[in-house]
Design a protein around this motif. Structure first.
Motif, short mmCIF file in Angstrom:
data_model
loop_
_atom_site.label_atom_id
_atom_site.label_comp_id
_atom_site.label_asym_id
_atom_site.label_seq_id
_atom_site.Cartn_x
_atom_site.Cartn_y
_atom_site.Cartn_z
N ASP A 66 0.85 -1.19 0.00
CA ASP A 66 0.00 0.00 0.00
C ASP A 66 0.88 1.24 0.00
O ASP A 66 1.85 1.31 0.76
CB ASP A 66 -0.89 -0.01 1.25
CG ASP A 66 -2.01 1.02 1.19
OD1 ASP A 66 -1.76 2.15 0.72
OD2 ASP A 66 -3.12 0.70 1.63
N SER A 67 0.53 2.22 -0.83
CA SER A 67 1.30 3.46 -0.91
C SER A 67 1.37 4.20 0.42
O SER A 67 2.30 4.99 0.65
CB SER A 67 0.71 4.39 -1.97
OG SER A 67 0.81 3.81 -3.25
N SER A 68 0.40 3.96 1.29
CA SER A 68 0.40 4.63 2.59
C SER A 68 1.14 3.83 3.66
O SER A 68 1.17 4.24 4.82
CB SER A 68 -1.05 4.87 3.04
OG SER A 68 -1.72 3.63 3.25
N ASP A 69 1.73 2.70 3.29
CA ASP A 69 2.42 1.82 4.24
C ASP A 69 3.88 1.67 3.79
O ASP A 69 4.20 0.76 3.02
CB ASP A 69 1.72 0.47 4.30
CG ASP A 69 2.38 -0.50 5.27
OD1 ASP A 69 3.40 -0.13 5.90
OD2 ASP A 69 1.87 -1.63 5.41
N TYR A 93 0.87 9.88 -4.49
CA TYR A 93 1.06 8.51 -4.02
C TYR A 93 2.42 7.88 -4.38
O TYR A 93 2.72 6.79 -3.91
CB TYR A 93 -0.04 7.61 -4.61
CG TYR A 93 -1.43 8.11 -4.38
CD1 TYR A 93 -1.93 8.26 -3.09
CD2 TYR A 93 -2.27 8.42 -5.45
CE1 TYR A 93 -3.23 8.72 -2.88
CE2 TYR A 93 -3.57 8.88 -5.25
CZ TYR A 93 -4.04 9.02 -3.96
OH TYR A 93 -5.32 9.48 -3.74
#
Length: 414
Positions: A66-69, A93
């Protein structure tokens, strides 16, 4: 890069619109023993995408990231030789994955048409990638491979002919294609990024903002991406009118960066611009003027609306949503032909033609991006690392791959 990696190539964003097209293309192009994985946020969606790809992809592994992880991105980058990503807008992102690849010594290819993203990547991760040996290659789709390789191949021809340095060079774009919500969302991301920030706006507007050393760039006078002219002013063989090409402001920066990364091999008087064909009908001048004016007005309106919450909500309602794009029939009916005209310091004239079938931004881009990833994974390439361009990273190896994939790339001397 460490020699032993679990995968040759991971496609990140495989469940998205362009990701699925790229995955489908890879099933037709990968070597039989290639180790491929599909990556994205949802294991269930990845499994469904793989199932739809047919028997070639049956054994491709699935990687949840995930781009947020950041931890998931770092783990993914460390498992593979190459990451190919379609997850944009890259300004929103893309940077965590690019940074993870730079740190891991993993080659990377994306589809960004966002000069500000590349500018930030250079500032943040150029030295990291150089130290690790990673080739971080931006803009590996219709933006900007045809532009970048066309000029590179003209340069190679002029070198072989010993006709001097490149000087005035113009690309004329001919195309039939659609536009996806993702492409529009990338444009919005840049508008929002520069809203109220004059320094960011100057980076976006400057022709050499991606240069490896702006102090070394040629002083060739004003270079504008706005165009409205007769086509025969570029070359006597052309007729009709040309107008502003919406991707010129990005592509020209990429081509100029290639010149710098190659030690200004194209020449210290290299002057480059891109325009779009507006046709030969009696109405062509009006069409050309309308396109040029419409692009300026559209960008200005978008920039104003992006500054305020109400304006952003309005854009959300009226613009196509990310994840949407042209139908299969429209994609197959599309085509592109890029004709580049160059003059050298000795007066020699060259023309490059780069053409292909399928919607340029989607059907053809899947081929361009897929072959870029395979080139990075399997081919012997120049010993160059850092934040690179397609031509400086892959050069003639990518040209040959794309020819073998059915695209026309040729240079003639007139």
């Amino acid at each position: 890069m460490p020699q032993h990696r679990e995968f040759d190539l991971i496609l990140f964003g495989a469940t998205g619109f362009v990701g699925k097209l790229t995955a489908q293309y890879l099933t037709t192009a990968v070597p039989a023993d290639a180790r491929i994985a599909l990556a994205g946020r949802s294991a269930d969606k990845l499994a469904a995408t793989r199932a739809a790809l047919g028997p070639v992809a049956a054994n491709w592994e699935l990687v949840v990231a995930d781009s947020s992880d950041p931890a998931s991105l770092a783990a993914m980058a460390e498992r593979t030789k190459v990451v190919v990503t379609t997850v944009g807008p890259y300004l929103r992102y893309g940077m965590p994955l690019l940074g993870a690849c730079a740190a891991a010594g993993t080659h990377y290819a994306d589809l960004t048409g966002e000069p500000l993203f590349i500018h930030d990547a250079i500032e943040k991760f150029e030295q990291t990638a150089v130290d690790s040996g990673a080739k971080i290659v931006n803009s590996c789709g219709y933006d900007s491979i045809p532009s970048d390789l066309s000029v590179y191949e003209i340069y190679r021809a002029s070198l072989a002919d010993d006709t001097g340095e490149l000087e005035s060079t113009t690309l004329v774009a001919y195309l039939k294609g659609g536009m996806s919500g993702g492409t529009i969302d990338s444009g919005r991301a840049m508008m929002e990024d520069v809203a109220g920030d004059s320094a960011r706006g100057k980076i976006l507007a400057h022709p050499y903002s991606l240069s490896p050393d702006r102090s070394m760039e040629p002083n060739v006078g004003r270079q504008s991406d706005q165009a409205l002219a007769r086509a025969d002013s570029i070359d006597a063989s052309l007729s009709g009118w040309v107008t502003t090409f919406i991707m010129a402001s990005h592509n020209t920066k990429v081509v100029r960066r290639t010149n710098g990364l190659l030690g200004w091999a194209y020449g210290k008087q290299f002057r480059y611009r891109e325009v779009m064909n507006a046709g030969t009908s009696p109405a062509a001048p009006l069409v050309a003027a309308g396109i040029a004016g419409g692009i300026v007005a559209g960008m200005a309106s978008g920039a104003v609306l992006s500054r305020v919450s109400l304006g952003r909500k309005l854009l959300d309602r009226i613009l196509p949503k990310p994840g949407t794009g042209p139908s299969e029939a429209a994609r197959l009916a599309g085509w592109f032909a890029m004709k580049t005209f160059a003059r050298t310091s000795s007066g020699a004239k060259y023309q490059a033609t780069f053409s292909g079938s399928g919607d340029p931004g989607y059907q053809a881009t899947a081929v361009l991006l897929g072959q870029s990833g395979l080139c990075l994974a399997f081919d012997t390439l120049p010993d160059r690392a850092g934040v690179l361009t397609p031509a400086s990273a892959m050069g003639e190896a990518l040209t040959q791959r794309l020819r073998d994939a059915g695209m026309t790339i040729e240079v003639t001397r007139s």
